[in-house]
Design an enzyme around this catalytic site. Sequence first.
Site, PDB file in Angstrom:
ATOM      1  N   GLY A 130      -3.288  -3.246  -8.438  1.00 24.28           N
ATOM      2  CA  GLY A 130      -3.824  -4.558  -7.926  1.00 24.28           C
ATOM      3  C   GLY A 130      -5.375  -4.712  -8.718  1.00 24.28           C
ATOM      4  O   GLY A 130      -6.015  -3.747  -9.103  1.00 24.28           O
ATOM      5  N   TYR A 183      -6.589 -13.830  -5.265  1.00 22.76           N
ATOM      6  CA  TYR A 183      -6.288 -12.437  -4.541  1.00 22.76           C
ATOM      7  C   TYR A 183      -5.626 -12.542  -3.128  1.00 22.76           C
ATOM      8  O   TYR A 183      -4.602 -11.930  -2.977  1.00 22.76           O
ATOM      9  CB  TYR A 183      -7.629 -11.817  -4.518  1.00 22.76           C
ATOM     10  CG  TYR A 183      -7.268 -10.295  -3.844  1.00 22.76           C
ATOM     11  CD1 TYR A 183      -7.055  -9.365  -4.807  1.00 22.76           C
ATOM     12  CD2 TYR A 183      -7.524 -10.328  -2.486  1.00 22.76           C
ATOM     13  CE1 TYR A 183      -6.843  -8.069  -4.378  1.00 22.76           C
ATOM     14  CE2 TYR A 183      -7.412  -8.469  -2.090  1.00 22.76           C
ATOM     15  CZ  TYR A 183      -6.981  -7.924  -2.916  1.00 22.76           C
ATOM     16  OH  TYR A 183      -6.827  -6.426  -2.459  1.00 22.76           O
ATOM     17  N   PRO A 228      -4.476  -2.869   4.004  1.00 25.40           N
ATOM     18  CA  PRO A 228      -5.625  -2.057   4.330  1.00 25.40           C
ATOM     19  C   PRO A 228      -6.830  -2.968   4.363  1.00 25.40           C
ATOM     20  O   PRO A 228      -6.924  -4.210   3.790  1.00 25.40           O
ATOM     21  CB  PRO A 228      -5.984  -1.216   2.874  1.00 25.40           C
ATOM     22  CG  PRO A 228      -4.648  -1.321   2.359  1.00 25.40           C
ATOM     23  CD  PRO A 228      -4.033  -2.487   2.802  1.00 25.40           C
TER      24      PRO A 228
END
Length: 238
Positions: free
Chosen positions: A82, A145, A175
Amino acid sequence: MQRTALVTGGTRGIGRAIALREAGHRVAVAYLRDGEMARRFTESTSIPAYRWNVADFHACRHGVLEVTHDIGPVDILVNNAGVTADAMLHRMTPEQWMNVVQINLGSIFNMSRNVIESMRQRHFGRIINISSINGQQGQLGQTNYAASKAGVLGFTKALARESASANVTVNAIAPGYCDTDMVAGIASDILHNIVASIPVGRLGLPAEVDRVAAFLAAEDAAYITGATVDVNGGQSMR
């Protein structure tokens, strides 16, 4: 039983921690940019690192074939690669939008598509997609994002429904803010405010994410699919 695990973005941060946790299996990692870091990673861990662009479908196909040839068909796929390219939407360029979406979300399709048929044929598979707290709650300057990481959650649920009868589970981990290179790039005053909003009062550790990935990859996690596991110190409670 020893399986073959492949972790994208696996030479640093959360990906590295997951790769090391899966060391009881045959493990490979994929990376793109830092060849020297990948070399040191392999030297220190004996885990082979393969270079390809996860945003490129055909590169993913070639990479999966190479891993399969070298160490075996992929049983466990961790889609961790990512990037960020933060900007307020009224200043965001099309390139910033497309790059983040192609790497963070497009790669989930590219990699999963290139392992799913083999998993279904062998009647076993574990796909673990790394999303983010910001895919659940949004964040200033991260429309690209947040959209990409929210898309990961929808993809996870849909593929889980498609694959359950073939004993292929598909789950996501979301997370919160962890002590990684990506978070280290946040301005110190903003990071201070972020940490102040986390009930446990600190950043997460990559090891606290990799324990969840190891659990979801296990043989006896077969009744868990389509789930999202939050690892965020209580910052977001759903």
